[in-house]
Design an enzyme around this catalytic site. Structure first.
Site, mmCIF file in Angstrom:
data_model
loop_
_atom_site.group_PDB
_atom_site.id
_atom_site.type_symbol
_atom_site.label_atom_id
_atom_site.label_comp_id
_atom_site.label_asym_id
_atom_site.label_seq_id
_atom_site.Cartn_x
_atom_site.Cartn_y
_atom_site.Cartn_z
ATOM 1 C CG HIS A 54 0.554 -6.737 -27.381
ATOM 2 N ND1 HIS A 54 0.384 -6.600 -28.746
ATOM 3 C CD2 HIS A 54 -0.268 -7.773 -27.007
ATOM 4 C CE1 HIS A 54 -0.492 -7.504 -29.179
ATOM 5 N NE2 HIS A 54 -0.911 -8.211 -28.134
ATOM 6 C CG ASP A 84 0.164 -4.352 -31.280
ATOM 7 O OD1 ASP A 84 0.626 -3.977 -32.365
ATOM 8 O OD2 ASP A 84 0.836 -4.975 -30.452
ATOM 9 C CB SER A 111 -4.004 -8.970 -28.886
ATOM 10 O OG SER A 111 -2.988 -9.913 -29.076
#
Length: 451
Positions: A252, A182, A158
């Site tokens: 996610h 991601d 992330s």
């Protein structure tokens, strides 16, 4: 008196032993900390094969003070992302252990929970730049100690993906590899390359997109970008708000679980280059000729085996399908169906492969397939497991509309070709499929004239 002197001498030694055996823990905060807001503080937790489950703290200023860090070995940095509740990531320990099982290396968990734990996401985004500056100084120190920049691998999750990119850019793209799981989308989507991860940040950048319609980044960012299940909604993840927090984070976080699966080598997810997920599902992207004898790249830790060809091809966008849980990898077949109905038929096909005591299922239902007389309809079937010795096959045809009159699909020939195994395809001829009724048969090797 003698005893007291002895104890006085022994105490510093005991303290040193205790310090040597102390396991450093990832910073554990809570929601209250995140609401108040945390200031950036970075701790570097080192794992090696000598202390695979017990991390030690590495100095930001003196590597020589840490005998377990070996600058001649590769180093992998694990960099987490936004922590809105302050809790440690559940996957950290497992990821560290699997990396060490794969290679004798230094694994450094970059603990920037102080800075990432904040209900104000924008403040955490701001801290990625500051954290990158801190980590860049550490990498520079590694370089001075004899470490090769090309042997450094950064795994960023992330916000950690962009943080890795900033470090890579600071090091002029000389870091060996950045794996972005991601990458965060909010505040980075639409940004120029210097304000986000991009392919020039390392010698090789591989990216996984699992939540591109919410928390993740939609566009390609690396030399190869993987879009499992299209890169958005992941199978098995909640579809409604009634599921609570899992609704927001499941897609996610799936990026990390998929990468862990690739490290464990439970099975391999072959990824196919394609312009869109729609084209992939339609079976328009099953060719791997551009990659030579190695075939299409396998997602995950081992994708570096395709590094040279990927660097030559330029940015490559790939797709693959997964199961709802581990093992996530599916098995692809090319399915070719020829019918002899007079009129066109539209519908969906479910295929079951039966082996010795096991069964694999694939439902081709992303859209209604069109079947025309004496015209071959090509489909992609993605089975939940690999049946190496197929004994029987079951087929079911459905229109998806229970209000319509029952239809039949008169199959002149169906041919199933495994996308990876070299064995010849399996066929069956002259099958009558009645709507919603399963037909089971024993397949035979396809006749040469039908290859």
């Amino acid at each position: 008196m003698f005893l007291w002197q002895y104890l006085t001498l022994l105490l510093p030694v005991a303290v040193q032993i205790c310090k040597a055996q102390k396991c450093e823990e990832f910073t554990d905060l809570d929601l209250a900390d995140a609401i108040i807001g945390t200031s950036l503080k970075i701790r570097l937790l080192l794992y090696t094969r000598h202390n695979a489950t017990c991390s030690t703290l590495v100095s930001h200023s003196d590597l020589s003070a840490h005998p377990r860090f070996n600058s001649s070995k590769p180093t992998t940095f694990i960099i987490h992302g936004f922590r809105p509740t302050g809790s440690p990531p559940a996957w950290l320990q497992r990821l560290s252990e699997l990396l060490l099982a794969r290679a004798d290396q230094n694994v450094i968990v970059v603990d920037w929970n102080h800075g990432a734990a904040n209900v104000n996401y924008f403040k955490a985004v701001e801290n990625t730049r500051k954290a990158a500056g801190n980590l860049t100084a550490f990498v520079e120190m590694m370089k001075e100690a004899g470490a090769s920049l090309g042997s450094i691998h950064m795994i960023g999750v992330s916000l950690g993906a962009h943080l890795s990119g900033f470090v890579g850019a600071n090091m002029k793209g000389l870091i060996g590899r950045i794996t972005a799981l991601d990458p965060a989308g909010p505040q980075f989507t639409g940004s120029p390359p210097e304000d986000r991860l991009d392919p020039t940040d390392a010698q090789f950048v591989d990216v996984l997109h699992t939540d591109m319609d919410a928390l993740g980044f939609r566009e390609p960012l690396g030399h190869i970008d993987f879009y499992p299940n299209g890169g958005a909604d992941q199978p098995g993840c909640p579809k409604t708000l009634l599921s609570g927090g899992a609704y927001f984070k499941c897609d996610h976080q799936r990026s990390v679980w998929l990468f862990l699966d690739s490290l464990e080598r439970t099975c391999a997810s072959r990824a196919y280059p394609c312009a869109s997920y729609k084209d992939f599902l339609s079976g328009d992207c099953m060719s791997c000729d551009r990659f030579g004898a190695a075939g299409c790249p396998v997602f995950g830790y081992d994708v570096t085996a395709w590094k040279d060809v990927l660097l030559r091809l330029g940015q490559t966008k790939t797709f693959f399908a997964t199961n709802t849980e581990s093992p996530f990898c599916t098995t692809g077949y090319k399915v070719e169906v020829m019918i002899w109905n007079k009129d066109v038929r539209f519908g969906y096909i479910t295929i079951k492969l039966h082996g010795k005591g096991e069964e694999a299922v694939a439902t081709i239902d992303h859209k209604a397939a069109e079947f025309n007389k004496n015209s071959e309809t090509r489909l992609l079937a993605q089975f939940d497991k690999d049946i190496r010795s197929v004994k029987k096959v079951s087929l079911k045809f459905s229109t998806g509309n229970p209000l319509k009159a029952k239809q039949k699909l008169r199959v002149l020939r169906i041919r199933l070709s495994h996308l990876e195994h070299k064995e010849g395809p399996l066929c069956r001829y002259d099958i009558l499929l009645q709507q919603n009724k399963e037909v089971t048969f024993k397949p035979i090797p396809c006749e040469e004239s039908n290859f």
